[in-house]
Design a protein around this motif. Sequence first.
Motif, PDB file in Angstrom:
ATOM      1  N   SER A  49      22.278   1.773 -37.156  1.00 38.59           N
ATOM      2  CA  SER A  49      21.585   3.074 -37.571  1.00 38.59           C
ATOM      3  C   SER A  49      20.619   3.455 -38.984  1.00 38.59           C
ATOM      4  N   ILE A  51      18.212   7.044 -40.185  1.00 36.42           N
ATOM      5  CA  ILE A  51      17.804   8.269 -40.848  1.00 36.42           C
ATOM      6  C   ILE A  51      16.450   8.497 -40.881  1.00 36.42           C
ATOM      7  N   THR A  58      18.420  11.187 -36.738  1.00 37.77           N
ATOM      8  CA  THR A  58      19.533  10.032 -36.680  1.00 37.77           C
ATOM      9  C   THR A  58      19.654   9.282 -35.385  1.00 37.77           C
TER      10      THR A  58
END
Length: 132
Positions: A49, A51, A58
């Motif tokens: 992931s 951000i 995201t």
Amino acid sequence: QLQLVESGGGLVQPGGSLRLSCAASGFTLDYTAIGWFRQAPGKEREGVSCISSSGGSTNYADSVKGRFTISRDNAKNTVYLQMNSLKPEDTAIYYCAAEDPGEGKYYSGYYLTVWGRTFGSWGQGTQVTVSS
């Protein structure tokens, strides 16, 4: 000097939860995208992931969508990864990394490009083991 330190890993049963933290020192996270990555034994490091600097954007790997949530608290200079419904295949060393804005400003020996961003400064990693 830029430093990222991961914490929060451990042993958890399938279906359990963990929250990983990535604390930065030596620089402010305010203007830097941060990514979480993982590497299982015998496998390549993969993006989990990321951000954006503001937190407004995201991205997630398909394998963790709906289970993991990335967030950031710029006041604490920390990025988090909330991991729910953990599976044995989530077992890996988890790393956080800072996006390199260019010219090798954030580079600690390894570049990885995912979701259109190149990450170059890495923490030491934290082990996550999902097992009954």
